[in-house]
Structure formats: C-alpha cells, structure tokens
Design a protein around this motif. Structure first.
Motif, PDB file in Angstrom:
ATOM      1  N   CYS A 113     -10.770  -1.213  -6.548  1.00 13.93           N
ATOM      2  CA  CYS A 113     -11.213  -1.456  -5.175  1.00 13.93           C
ATOM      3  C   CYS A 113     -10.530  -0.487  -4.218  1.00 13.93           C
ATOM      4  O   CYS A 113     -11.164   0.065  -3.323  1.00 13.93           O
ATOM      5  CB  CYS A 113     -10.912  -2.905  -4.785  1.00 13.93           C
ATOM      6  N   ARG A 114      -9.227  -0.260  -4.425  1.00 12.59           N
ATOM      7  CA  ARG A 114      -8.510   0.687  -3.575  1.00 12.59           C
ATOM      8  C   ARG A 114      -9.044   2.101  -3.752  1.00 12.59           C
ATOM      9  O   ARG A 114      -9.152   2.873  -2.787  1.00 12.59           O
ATOM     10  CB  ARG A 114      -7.010   0.648  -3.886  1.00 12.59           C
ATOM     11  N   ARG A 115      -9.395   2.456  -4.993  1.00 11.42           N
ATOM     12  CA  ARG A 115      -9.934   3.801  -5.232  1.00 11.42           C
ATOM     13  C   ARG A 115     -11.304   3.965  -4.578  1.00 11.42           C
ATOM     14  O   ARG A 115     -11.624   5.031  -4.034  1.00 11.42           O
ATOM     15  CB  ARG A 115     -10.020   4.071  -6.736  1.00 11.42           C
TER      16      ARG A 115
ATOM     17  N   PRO B 148       0.843  -1.198   0.000  1.00 16.94           N
ATOM     18  CA  PRO B 148       0.000   0.000   0.000  1.00 16.94           C
ATOM     19  C   PRO B 148       0.879   1.251   0.000  1.00 16.94           C
ATOM     20  O   PRO B 148       1.990   1.248   0.547  1.00 16.94           O
ATOM     21  CB  PRO B 148      -0.787  -0.107   1.311  1.00 16.94           C
TER      22      PRO B 148
ATOM     23  N   ASP C 120      -8.355  -4.664  -8.798  1.00 18.79           N
ATOM     24  CA  ASP C 120      -7.744  -4.435  -7.480  1.00 18.79           C
ATOM     25  C   ASP C 120      -7.516  -2.937  -7.252  1.00 18.79           C
ATOM     26  O   ASP C 120      -7.767  -2.415  -6.168  1.00 18.79           O
ATOM     27  CB  ASP C 120      -6.410  -5.182  -7.383  1.00 18.79           C
ATOM     28  N   ALA C 121      -7.030  -2.254  -8.290  1.00 26.32           N
ATOM     29  CA  ALA C 121      -6.788  -0.814  -8.180  1.00 26.32           C
ATOM     30  C   ALA C 121      -8.098  -0.064  -7.986  1.00 26.32           C
ATOM     31  O   ALA C 121      -8.171   0.890  -7.202  1.00 26.32           O
ATOM     32  CB  ALA C 121      -6.065  -0.301  -9.431  1.00 26.32           C
TER      33      ALA C 121
ATOM     34  N   GLU D  86      -4.832   8.752  -1.117  1.00 27.86           N
ATOM     35  CA  GLU D  86      -3.648   8.204  -1.783  1.00 27.86           C
ATOM     36  C   GLU D  86      -2.950   9.280  -2.608  1.00 27.86           C
ATOM     37  O   GLU D  86      -1.720   9.379  -2.599  1.00 27.86           O
ATOM     38  CB  GLU D  86      -4.045   7.029  -2.678  1.00 27.86           C
TER      39      GLU D  86
ATOM     40  N   THR E 245      -9.864   1.029   7.375  1.00 25.98           N
ATOM     41  CA  THR E 245     -10.047   0.020   6.340  1.00 25.98           C
ATOM     42  C   THR E 245      -9.496  -1.312   6.799  1.00 25.98           C
ATOM     43  O   THR E 245      -8.410  -1.380   7.376  1.00 25.98           O
ATOM     44  CB  THR E 245      -9.335   0.436   5.039  1.00 25.98           C
TER      45      THR E 245
ATOM     46  N   SER F 109     -10.772   4.559  -0.984  1.00 28.53           N
ATOM     47  CA  SER F 109     -10.245   5.899  -0.786  1.00 28.53           C
ATOM     48  C   SER F 109     -11.355   6.943  -0.839  1.00 28.53           C
ATOM     49  O   SER F 109     -11.403   7.859  -0.010  1.00 28.53           O
ATOM     50  CB  SER F 109      -9.189   6.213  -1.849  1.00 28.53           C
TER      51      SER F 109
ATOM     52  N   VAL G 298      -4.589   0.958   7.212  1.00 26.74           N
ATOM     53  CA  VAL G 298      -5.261  -0.245   6.721  1.00 26.74           C
ATOM     54  C   VAL G 298      -4.825  -1.433   7.563  1.00 26.74           C
ATOM     55  O   VAL G 298      -3.644  -1.649   7.790  1.00 26.74           O
ATOM     56  CB  VAL G 298      -4.918  -0.515   5.240  1.00 26.74           C
TER      57      VAL G 298
ATOM     58  N   ILE H 227      -8.747  -5.257   5.306  1.00 29.81           N
ATOM     59  CA  ILE H 227      -8.713  -6.164   4.162  1.00 29.81           C
ATOM     60  C   ILE H 227      -8.193  -7.512   4.637  1.00 29.81           C
ATOM     61  O   ILE H 227      -7.550  -7.608   5.684  1.00 29.81           O
ATOM     62  CB  ILE H 227      -7.824  -5.629   3.017  1.00 29.81           C
TER      63      ILE H 227
END
Length: 277
Positions: free
Chosen positions: A241-243, A3, A238-239, A72, A181, A246, A107, A183
C-alpha cells in the motif's frame, strides 16, 4: 513502524525495519542480507551497530530489499548520504534534500478530531478530485463522480475539507491539497474506518459489472496459512500500500481518482486437528 520521512538516521531505520519484520514472523539478518544480495550474513547488522557503513553501490540493493520505491527510495538515498558525510557542506545538502522530499510528500494521519472525513466515500474522493478541476462549479464536480453525489453535497464536503485543513484555496474555485497523502489512525478511528472499508468494498462489488475489464483491475488468490504466514502477508500488504501511494505521488498530472482495496480475511475456521485417517 514509523513512516520513513520521520527518520534522519538510516541505521536506525534499517534496525526498525528488521525489528518490525522480526516481530511479525521468522526473519533473520542472514535472510535480510540474502534478499539484498550480500554474501556476508551479518553485514547489515554491522551497519546498524555503526561498525560498517552502507556505500553507494549497496544503497539500491538495501532499498529494494525493504520494498522502497519512488520518494521513499530517494529519501533513503539522501539519508545514507547524510549519515555517511564527512564534510559539513555535503551533510547540509543531503539534509536540505531530505527536508524537501518530506515536505512534498508529507503524510497526514487522520485522528479523532477529523472523524467526519471517514463518514463517507465523498470526503476522500472529492479531496482528490477537486484539485484536478480548478474553476469547476459543484455541479461539474458532482457529474464527474461515478457514485451519486449532489452539487449541494459537493459544497458541504468542500467547506469541511477547507475548514479541517485537508484542502486550501489557491484562487477563484481553485484548491490544492495540504498533504499529498492521508491515512487513518487505526487507534483513534476504528469504527469510522470499518464503516469506510464496508462502503468501499460495496463500491468495488458494483465496479465488477460497471466497468469493462480494461477499465479496472481485479485479482485475488485463495490460500492456506498459519499464524506466522498471516502476519507476514499482512505486513507485505501494508508495505505494498505504501509503495502504491509512492508511485502515485511521483506524478503531478493526475486526471482521475481511483480506489485500491487490499482485502485479506479468513473464509474458514481454524482447523484444530486432522479429522481424517
């Protein structure tokens, strides 16, 4: 790839991003630079080598090219300021801001010590819901859930979440999250996470009829891929999901718990060779 909050060197972060994209499929410095709007095909490579630096006008372009949003992008901006700073005072200010962002958006990766967290939808859902309802009793919390859960279940889940460090008590019947967060570790919890995916997929199926179209958002596409495309698409999901995480973390006045499922799976066997003339 780690991360972004675990990085202090923006050059190393850009290099790791490039290496990860390269590992998952065809990707070049030329393509990377082009997606960021640079005419020089090796500018970002030179940045990573320390032979050039990322100036302020170019930070947003690179952040957008890497899909960074919300905190991010803020962290990346401060990381560049930290790496480029000549004065100690500027360097210190950027580092303090990085530490602040990292603390606010920490996270937690769930591993084998917290296997129970992924045994049922109740744990992640109630972890999000309970802090939104300070002062509420277990019956009120249970009634706010769309899926059936008893008041006794709520009490049991709450006890676990506090003991395992997912929630902390702030006052009388008031709780807050220890990390914003959570995960799951795919390495430590493969069976538990698979069970959770099945449970959440079943909930999504029920949601098709349970909610009106304006209360849910379902979309999908059927497409042909090869092995390289599959890897790139999986990385993009995956990217994304991170956005999504965020964006959600930018707001402090949440009033509902939702679930986002990313599902990408084969519906045919691989075609070994053409079977037609």
């Amino acid at each position: 790839m780690k991360p972004i909050l675990e990085y202090k060197d923006y050059r190393l972060y850009i290099q790791d991003y490039y290496d990860e994209r390269k590992r998952l499929g065809a990707f070049s410095w030329r393509e990377f630079c082009k997606s960021a709007g640079f005419t020089s095909p090796n500018f970002l490579q030179l940045v990573c080598k320390g032979e050039s630096k990322l100036g302020k006008p170019k930070i947003e372009k690179v952040a957008n090219a890497m899909g960074l949003v919300g905190y991010e992008k803020d962290y990346f901006r401060e990381m560049v300021a930290f790496g480029n700073a000549k004065k100690d005072s500027v360097k210190k200010a950027a580092l303090l801001e990085m530490q602040k962002i990292a603390l606010e958006h920490k996270v937690r990766v769930v591993d084998g010590d917290a296997f129970q967290y992924y045994e049922s939808w109740k744990y992640p859902v109630l972890r999000e819901l309970i802090p939104m309802m300070p002062g509420a009793n277990p019956r009120d919390i249970a009634d706010a859930c769309k899926e059936h859960v008893s008041a006794e279940d709520v009490r049991d889940v709450l006890d676990f979440l506090v003991k395992a460090g997912f929630l902390k008590k702030e006052g009388n019947k008031a709780y807050s999250q220890t990390e914003q967060t959570v995960i799951g570790s795919k390495e430590a919890l493969p069976l538990a996470i698979r069970a959770m995916h099945k449970e959440m997929a079943n909930m999504a199926a029920r949601a098709v009829d349970r909610y009106a179209p304006d209360e849910r958002h379902f979309t999908g596409v059927t497409l042909g891929v090869n092995e390289e495309a599959y890897g790139r698409i999986a990385n993009e999901l995956d990217a994304c999901c991170r956005r999504v995480l965020s964006i959600a973390n930018e707001y402090k006045d949440q009033d509902q718990v939702c679930r986002v499922n990313f599902q990408f799976f084969p519906v045919t066997d691989k075609v070994k060779e053409a079977r037609h003339a």
